[in-house]
Design a protein around this motif. Structure first.
Motif, short mmCIF file in Angstrom:
data_model
loop_
_atom_site.label_atom_id
_atom_site.label_comp_id
_atom_site.label_asym_id
_atom_site.label_seq_id
_atom_site.Cartn_x
_atom_site.Cartn_y
_atom_site.Cartn_z
N UNK A 155 0.83 -1.20 0.00
CA UNK A 155 0.00 0.00 0.00
C UNK A 155 0.87 1.26 0.00
N UNK A 156 1.95 1.26 0.78
CA UNK A 156 2.87 2.41 0.79
C UNK A 156 3.44 2.65 -0.61
N UNK A 157 3.85 1.56 -1.25
CA UNK A 157 4.47 1.69 -2.57
C UNK A 157 3.46 2.25 -3.58
N UNK A 158 2.24 1.71 -3.56
CA UNK A 158 1.22 2.18 -4.50
C UNK A 158 0.82 3.62 -4.21
N UNK A 159 0.79 3.96 -2.92
CA UNK A 159 0.44 5.32 -2.53
C UNK A 159 1.50 6.30 -3.04
N UNK A 160 2.76 5.86 -2.97
CA UNK A 160 3.85 6.68 -3.47
C UNK A 160 3.65 6.96 -4.97
N UNK A 161 3.34 5.92 -5.74
CA UNK A 161 3.11 6.11 -7.17
C UNK A 161 1.89 6.98 -7.42
N UNK A 162 0.87 6.76 -6.63
CA UNK A 162 -0.35 7.55 -6.80
C UNK A 162 -0.01 9.04 -6.62
N UNK A 163 0.73 9.35 -5.56
CA UNK A 163 1.04 10.76 -5.29
C UNK A 163 1.96 11.34 -6.36
#
Length: 657
Positions: free
Chosen positions: A153-161
């Motif tokens: 989730x952290x990794x995907x959130x990073x890409x999202x941002x």
């Protein structure tokens, strides 16, 4: 043995029994209504070794923008993606991702760095964990454990941002998440729980929600590659049979004469790179006729997977002919062989200690190896030098009491020498030997696929993914299969999947037929037939003799399913007065399943239809319609009480049962 006791025998579990012969309904227009208009499609290629994103505005679908170049980067490794590495603070809060995570971790003092949590190559855990759940852990470089779901989730959130920030900068105004359709790619050979895990992580990262599942598409990597390969023009690929293997990134002057680099129209827009996808079917594609077959071999860092597709004209829709296969034969296997070689020279005890005590220096050594690994080629004659970090040399002397040089002399590994500049000098043969086990597995697996009856007359083999840049792999595939089909490598092979995933997000209906990876069905009661049914399944309810635990099949493993195809069955409560109807959905990798208690049968969903408070004047044989919709990478199920049109829906769930 199965863990399920007979559900029907357990107290008060209402049974259902089939009412009608099964029938299939094609329900193609059910989904059109929910199609929301997104302004942009953003695809994330979340790879084992490196990751990246690309996007396209739905108003100009012919332009695919690959994410802007990030800080950092490695010598000898040019690409648009960033390493899949993540760093958490000692308090377990997200700190950084990619080069930033790697470099920061690396610059920490060893006394401090052991408290930080650094993760790399963690995506393989989803492939290798047999019983994946929301609670599965990942282990950081310092040995501490963190829930896998949080890291993903952290990794995907990073890409999202990152993506939303780039879109906002480009558009000059804030971009909202609800204007984006997200696509995340996963290997086709992943089991269903891993695909669902990715979706859950994306929900946690706030990309979509269980209420708006259509905002996120989970795309299969080789399918994405396949979609992109259809658009290729001849100047955008390399056909191996006609020239020596080249690395997709060499400057054009080193590639034989007359072969100029792809003239991709690049519009530099604030360091973003734009690829024009001409809205035509590429030349190579126009050579394909109705029914022609081709194989996409997607070779990445962790896994290699293969799909066989067939063209369906006129629109050129794709049909999957043979279910995705493959395995953990990615380029990580080469790193692993290098590690084994180091263990052979310096001792396994030392290498294990060194990884734990000097994790940052170990990462350094593997980075040095990575750039040399990319320099390996079939016809190379000069040796490859790998710099050993100072702390490796130093720590080895402390650990063993003699020098690294001494160890090399003593080890009898004659093709690895010590050079006075503090480097390991490997002969090209030594480097090629590190590739051999992994490449052999890929070739062997491909041979198995070619031998399948569904796979005759394959016209093309598209080699894609980061590992496809390796001239050694290119040569091995060409010499093994070049006589059976044309072997083709897209020009920018490492970005093929990313671009294909964007195209898929713009038009998800392009893949029309898939193979079901599992057999699905529901548990039912049938009338007990002496001699046919096993006596231990007999259940007598209100004077009626029932056979319990029967697996009523909806679809078999490896059966073709059209996109959006719905299979419908009708059931009736075994007991007419029943007001709560529970339908349990089961899956199995086996084709022929008779009972839900057989080994390998797993429960993956429950439909609970509560009919209390409905009108009493229902017919005495109440009809409960059960529908399963297949074809998407996700599967949906629904039950309807025909008399009252009361219905309930459920997504198939592999993680929580």
């Amino acid at each position: 043995t199965s863990t399920y006791s007979s559900p029907a025998k357990s107290l008060g579990d209402p049974g259902i029994t089939p009412l009608s012969p099964s029938h299939i309904v094609k329900d193609s227009d059910a989904d059109d209504a929910v199609e929301q208009l997104y302004l942009v499609v953003v695809a994330i290629d979340f790879g084992t070794t490196s990751s990246g994103y690309a996007y396209s505005f739905t108003k100009e679908p012919e332009c695919i923008h690959v994410m802007r170049r990030w800080e950092g980067g490695d010598p000898g490794v040019s690409n648009q993606k960033t390493p899949t590495t993540i760093l958490l603070t000692p308090e377990r809060k997200f700190h950084s991702f990619g080069y930033a995570a790697r470099d920061f971790y690396h610059d920490l003092d060893p006394t401090e760095s052991k408290h930080w949590l650094y993760f790399e190559k963690f995506k393989m855990k989803l492939h290798t964990t047999g019983n994946l759940t929301m609670e599965t852990d990942l282990t950081a470089a310092n040995g501490k454990k963190v829930k896998a779901l949080e890291i993903f989730a952290y990794a995907l959130q990073f890409f999202k941002e990152q993506a939303l920030k780039e879109l906002s900068d480009q558009g000059g105004s804030d971009f909202e998440n609800n204007e984006v359709r997200w696509v995340i790619t996963v290997p086709a050979i992943w089991k269903q729980p891993a695909k669902q895990f990715m979706r859950q992580a994306a929900y946690k990262a706030g990309m979509a929600s269980p209420e708006t599942p259509e905002q996120l598409i989970i795309a299969l990597e080789p399918e994405a590659a396949s979609i992109y390969c259809r658009k290729l023009r001849l100047h955008q690929m390399i056909e191996l049979s006609s020239r020596a293997p080249v690395n997709g990134y060499s400057p054009s002057d080193t590639i034989g004469t007359g072969f100029t680099q792809a003239k991709e129209h690049i519009r530099r827009n604030r360091q973003s790179r734009t690829f024009m996808v001409e809205n035509v079917i590429g030349e190579i594609w126009s050579e394909l006729e109705e029914g022609d077959r081709y194989i996409v071999v997607d070779s990445g860092g962790g896994t290699v997977d293969m799909t066989v597709h067939q063209i369906r004209l006129p629109e050129g829709h794709l049909k999957e002919l043979y279910k995705a296969t493959g395995g953990p034969y990615g380029s990580l296997g080469v790193d692993y062989e290098f590690e084994k070689l180091l263990c052979k020279i310096f001792g396994e005890d030392f290498i294990e200690q060194f990884k734990i005590k000097r994790p940052a220096a170990w990462v350094d050594l593997m980075i040095a190896f990575e750039s040399r690994k990319r320099a390996a080629a079939p016809d190379r004659t000069n040796p490859l030098n790998i710099t050993l970090p100072f702390s490796f040399i130093d720590y080895y002397k402390k650990f063993r009491g003699h020098s690294v040089e001494h160890a090399l002399r003593k080890s009898n590994v004659d093709f690895v020498k010590w050079s006075s500049q503090g480097m390991l000098r490997m002969s090209p043969d030594a480097m090629n030997a590190l590739f051999k086990p992994t490449i052999d597995q890929i070739i062997e697996h491909l041979s198995d696929v070619f031998d399948k009856p569904e796979v005759t007359n394959v016209k093309f083999l598209f080699l894609v993914g980061g590992f496809a840049e390796s001239p050694l792999l290119q040569q091995a595939v060409q010499s093994a299969f070049g006589s059976r089909c044309r072997v083709i490598i897209p020009q920018d092979v490492g970005l093929t999947i990313l671009k294909g995933a964007v195209l898929f997000g713009l038009d998800p209906a392009v893949i029309k037929v898939r193979r079901s990876p599992l057999t699905y069905g529901v548990g039912v009661l049938n009338r007990f037939v002496e001699g046919k049914h096993p006596p231990e399944k007999l259940l007598i309810k209100d004077g009626t003799r029932w056979c319990t635990d029967v697996f009523d099949k909806f679809i078999s493993a490896d059966q073709s399913v059209a996109l959006g195809e719905t299979v419908t069955r009708s059931y009736t409560p075994a007991k007419p007065s029943q007001l709560v109807i529970v339908i349990n959905i089961y899956s199995s990798e086996q084709d022929n399943v008779g009972f839900i208690t057989e080994p390998g049968v797993k429960k993956c969903g429950t439909l609970r239809l509560d009919l209390t408070g409905t009108d009493a004047s229902v017919p005495n044989r109440r009809e409960i319609k059960t529908l399963m919709q297949f074809g998407d990478t996700e599967i949906k199920a629904m039950a309807i009480d025909v008399a009252t049109s009361k219905s309930v829906k459920v997504g198939i769930d592999f993680l929580n049962y």
